[in-house]
Write a protein that holds these residues in place. Structure first.
Motif, PDB file in Angstrom:
ATOM      1  N   SER A  61       0.814  -1.219   0.000  1.00 42.84           N
ATOM      2  CA  SER A  61       0.000   0.000   0.000  1.00 42.84           C
ATOM      3  C   SER A  61       0.848   1.271   0.000  1.00 42.84           C
ATOM      4  O   SER A  61       0.327   2.371  -0.209  1.00 42.84           O
ATOM      5  N   LYS A  62       2.139   1.111   0.244  1.00 41.82           N
ATOM      6  CA  LYS A  62       3.068   2.246   0.261  1.00 41.82           C
ATOM      7  C   LYS A  62       4.376   1.776  -0.337  1.00 41.82           C
ATOM      8  O   LYS A  62       4.993   0.824   0.146  1.00 41.82           O
ATOM      9  N   GLY A  63       4.801   2.434  -1.396  1.00 40.09           N
ATOM     10  CA  GLY A  63       6.024   2.026  -2.074  1.00 40.09           C
ATOM     11  C   GLY A  63       7.267   2.350  -1.270  1.00 40.09           C
ATOM     12  O   GLY A  63       7.223   3.088  -0.281  1.00 40.09           O
ATOM     13  N   GLY A  64       8.380   1.774  -1.706  1.00 43.74           N
ATOM     14  CA  GLY A  64       9.625   2.069  -1.024  1.00 43.74           C
ATOM     15  C   GLY A  64      10.781   1.230  -1.506  1.00 43.74           C
ATOM     16  O   GLY A  64      10.610   0.240  -2.212  1.00 43.74           O
ATOM     17  N   LYS A  74       4.288  -0.707   7.824  1.00 49.07           N
ATOM     18  CA  LYS A  74       3.593   0.482   7.303  1.00 49.07           C
ATOM     19  C   LYS A  74       3.402   0.409   5.790  1.00 49.07           C
ATOM     20  O   LYS A  74       2.735   1.280   5.219  1.00 49.07           O
ATOM     21  N   HIS A  75       3.962  -0.607   5.165  1.00 49.40           N
ATOM     22  CA  HIS A  75       3.930  -0.686   3.706  1.00 49.40           C
ATOM     23  C   HIS A  75       2.861  -1.644   3.173  1.00 49.40           C
ATOM     24  O   HIS A  75       2.765  -1.852   1.962  1.00 49.40           O
ATOM     25  N   TYR A  76       2.080  -2.253   4.053  1.00 49.10           N
ATOM     26  CA  TYR A  76       0.936  -3.052   3.596  1.00 49.10           C
ATOM     27  C   TYR A  76      -0.199  -2.902   4.602  1.00 49.10           C
ATOM     28  O   TYR A  76       0.014  -2.791   5.804  1.00 49.10           O
ATOM     29  N   GLU A  77      -1.412  -2.863   4.084  1.00 51.44           N
ATOM     30  CA  GLU A  77      -2.592  -2.689   4.927  1.00 51.44           C
ATOM     31  C   GLU A  77      -3.577  -3.839   4.810  1.00 51.44           C
ATOM     32  O   GLU A  77      -4.457  -3.988   5.652  1.00 51.44           O
ATOM     33  N   ARG A 164       6.182  -1.105  -5.187  1.00 47.35           N
ATOM     34  CA  ARG A 164       5.217  -0.112  -5.632  1.00 47.35           C
ATOM     35  C   ARG A 164       3.822  -0.471  -5.153  1.00 47.35           C
ATOM     36  O   ARG A 164       3.527  -1.657  -4.903  1.00 47.35           O
ATOM     37  N   VAL A 165       2.982   0.542  -5.025  1.00 48.32           N
ATOM     38  CA  VAL A 165       1.606   0.324  -4.579  1.00 48.32           C
ATOM     39  C   VAL A 165       0.919  -0.675  -5.522  1.00 48.32           C
ATOM     40  O   VAL A 165       0.983  -0.532  -6.752  1.00 48.32           O
TER      41      VAL A 165
END
Length: 201
Positions: A61-64, A74-77, A164-165
């Motif tokens: 849900s949040k790229g990085g 924090k990068h997947y919901e 990536r998202v």
């Protein structure tokens, strides 16, 4: 969208296939064309030994890039279940020659993905999931048995690939993988909720 897959992330599964327990995550990829459309899976003509592998799937849900383990959550919901269909005969042939697995793992329709649910609804460290084949349980997994946690996987993979998202991560399968035949029906459950219902044709 890319699909990152983790191999040998449950020790009993590694053992059942005669593989060593990995010290680092074993990664392979599937293209977006691998995602199965609908509920019908057709056994490909190039294999006589296609296996099911049930897995928990994360949606980024949040790229990085170079994501630290402490920040990985924090990068997947959302999470779901998926099936990594594998042409085991072709994979064995490729492995014996030291070749990549993509022909056996990344073919069209080889990635089944269910509906996604908010991760807050679950105990991610002790998440139970199971697969029934023709109403008989064949796989029974729990994320507490993973060698590498969700956060471990995200941190490791992001060292090599920019996340990536919308990217999906298949996090590994527990023991009990096996062959599918025409007219089989596969049902996947996340705790007590049916997530997948796949017909084999």
């Amino acid at each position: 969208m890319k699909i990152i897959c983790i191999g040998r992330n449950y020790s009993e599964h590694a053992k059942e296939l005669g593989n060593e327990i990995p010290e680092k995550p074993v990664i392979f990829m599937k293209p977006d064309t691998a995602v199965l459309k609908g509920n019908d899976f057709y056994i490909p003509e190039f294999s006589n030994d296609v296996h099911y592998e049930l897995e928990v799937v994360l949606k980024i849900s949040k790229g990085g890039k170079y994501i630290q383990k402490e920040a990985a959550s924090k990068h997947y919901e959302e999470i779901s279940l998926g099936i990594d269909f594998t042409a085991r005969d072709l994979q064995s042939e490729l492995k014996s020659k030291g070749l990549p697995w993509e022909l056996a793992k990344a073919f069209d329709g080889s990635a089944v993905v269910g509906n996604f649910f908010k991760k807050e609804e679950f105990d991610l460290g002790g998440l139970e999931f199971s697969l029934l084949k023709n109403k008989e349980e064949v796989q029974d997994g729990n994320t507490k048995d993973m060698i590498f946690s969700f956060d471990d996987i995200i941190a490791f993979a992001s060292q090599y690939f920019t996340l990536r998202v919308g990217d999906l991560i298949f996090t590994g399968t527990p023991k009990g993988v096996g062959k599918v035949e025409e007219n089989d029906v596969l049902e996947a459950y996340l705790k007590d909720d049916k997530i997948l219902d796949i017909r084999i044709l």
